[in-house]
Design an enzyme around this catalytic site. Sequence first.
Site, PDB file in Angstrom:
ATOM      1  CG  HIS A 193      -0.777   3.659   4.898  1.00 58.96           C
ATOM      2  ND1 HIS A 193      -1.248   2.838   5.901  1.00 58.96           N
ATOM      3  CD2 HIS A 193      -0.480   2.853   3.861  1.00 58.96           C
ATOM      4  CE1 HIS A 193      -1.246   1.582   5.481  1.00 58.96           C
ATOM      5  NE2 HIS A 193      -0.787   1.559   4.243  1.00 58.96           N
ATOM      6  CG  ASP A 227      -1.721   4.503   8.912  1.00 60.42           C
ATOM      7  OD1 ASP A 227      -0.477   4.382   8.928  1.00 60.42           O
ATOM      8  OD2 ASP A 227      -2.433   4.089   7.971  1.00 60.42           O
ATOM      9  CB  SER A 266      -0.949  -0.004   1.197  1.00 62.09           C
ATOM     10  OG  SER A 266      -0.226  -0.247   2.383  1.00 62.09           O
TER      11      SER A 266
END
Length: 407
Positions: free
Chosen positions: A381, A378, A137
């Site tokens: 990311h 998070d 990702s």
Amino acid sequence: MMRRQYLRLPHVLRLALVSVLTLGAARVLLDGLRNNLAWGEYETARVPIEVSEEEIIEDGCNVFEGRWVWDNASYPLYREEKCPFLVKQTTCVKNGRPDSLYQNWRWQPNACNLPRFDGLKLMEMLRDKRLMFVGDSIQRGMFESMVCLLHSVIPTTGKRSIRRIPPRKVFKVEEFNASIEYYWAPFIIESISDHATNHTVSRRLVKLDSVAKHGKEWAGVDILIFESYVWWMYRPVINVTYGSTDKLQTFNVTTAYRLALETWANWIESSINPVTQKIFFMTMSPTHLWSWEWKPGTDGNCFNETHPTERSYLGTGSNLDIMGTVQDVIRQLKVNVRVLNITQLSEFRKDGHTSIFGERKGKLLTREQRSDPNNFTDCIHWCLPGVPDTWNEILYAILLQDYRAQR
Ligand SMILES: *[C@@H]1O[C@H](CO)[C@@H](O)[C@H](O)[C@H]1NC(C)=O
Ligand SMILES: *[C@@H]1O[C@H](CO)[C@@H](O)[C@H](O)[C@H]1NC(C)=O
Ligand SMILES: *[C@@H]1O[C@H](CO)[C@@H](O)[C@H](O)[C@H]1NC(C)=O
Ligand SMILES: *[C@@H]1O[C@H](CO)[C@@H](O)[C@H](O)[C@H]1NC(C)=O
Ligand SMILES: *[C@@H]1O[C@H](CO)[C@@H](O)[C@H](O)[C@H]1NC(C)=O
Ligand SMILES: *[C@@H]1O[C@H](CO)[C@@H](O)[C@H](O)[C@H]1NC(C)=O
Ligand SMILES: *[C@@H]1O[C@H](CO)[C@@H](O)[C@H](O)[C@H]1NC(C)=O
Ligand SMILES: *[C@@H]1O[C@H](CO)[C@@H](O)[C@H](O)[C@H]1NC(C)=O
């Protein structure tokens, strides 16, 4: 301080100016086209790219060494709300992030300047080509960044589309017959996590000696950019098959990563045509899970961080054994694979992560989850626009130097 030497090579410029790509191509200079002419009239025009002196990176400049400078005049390079191709995992401001300072930093190498990103030049370099990002990702973020960087400059007459062809996503620009693609392969080699949407996170099994299934889909792609890291780092050991396909073994991650990369390296050597294909390997994207690393005495993570660190450091999330493995394996390759060594430069950017303004399991965080940043932030990311744009600017800079060298 900044050392800026102009190359005294006038013939370089001249070559770039007189070069024409193929038969019947309109000899229109890019700038003229952009400023004066309607795009629709030149749908098939092949436009030689002018590489100006300012865009030349002198030999010996390590573009990965430098610092972040505040530049809210030129950054961000595109607007979050103007790029329809961003998935909601990355649109931090739209998701409620109160500050957007993280969008305004420019990477400044110590020994040279990066050429300003020019999406039209990149489109021209990608004409009739496929560029593919392969990985997890993090790579998807880089893919989306690239799509947005290009989207804003593609002439409005140009048809463009994004299609899901799992495990690929394909952004196609018809006017240039070019495609920017993303291929989900979180371990690069084969694993039980290869399904584009239905992949287990907690159960991982990598097939250390298998890459053929993916390789078929990568064959012939003009520019390939590989990346794989965080999926390996779940536990110190990982379940694998190696040799026998039905015998489950448990390897430590360092060993497993090396064997996987060797499998990949064999594929590269047997399948890549170094004359027509370019290969890049991107080093690990750093995580900012422990605030004590940049602010001793604290006990948080990247939550609520609004500025890059001033001091350079390498976080413990960036595993040096893995880094060394990447270096070893690539050094031994007979095919030229270039390393996009973005780890250190991104390590400064504790402010750039999606924090609590991203997704978890495909859904934006709830208000309750947001009020519990210890559990739900998070720090892996990145928001877009943001740090992955810089990775693409560097990739662009390298492709531009290649282009000039090939004239
Ligand atoms: C850009 O940053 C400077 C310095 O922080 C600030 O004074 C200025 O208002 C900013 N400009 C914009 C357009 O945000
Ligand atoms: C479009 O690009 C592909 C490679 O991505 C190439 O095989 C094909 O020939 C190109 N089509 C035209 C019309 O140039
Ligand atoms: C996801 O994969 C698992 C295991 O391969 C399977 O049992 C499950 O039915 C799949 N779910 C969906 C929605 O396809
Ligand atoms: C490895 O696989 C076994 C059997 O499926 C499982 O019990 C174990 O939790 C797995 N170990 C790891 C580190 O994933
Ligand atoms: C991983 O395994 C290899 C070989 O078995 C060993 O040399 C190495 O020290 C191990 N690394 C770790 C971190 O346990
Ligand atoms: C975020 O940081 C600011 C200043 O650094 C501080 O005033 C604020 O209380 C912090 N917010 C939370 C929720 O910790
Ligand atoms: C990336 O750069 C760091 C220094 O920032 C260096 O230690 C490391 O070896 C480099 N990695 C590779 C694969 O070249
Ligand atoms: C949240 O974190 C605390 C410790 O900080 C832990 O005890 C708790 O189980 C976590 N809750 C969830 C839902 O993860």
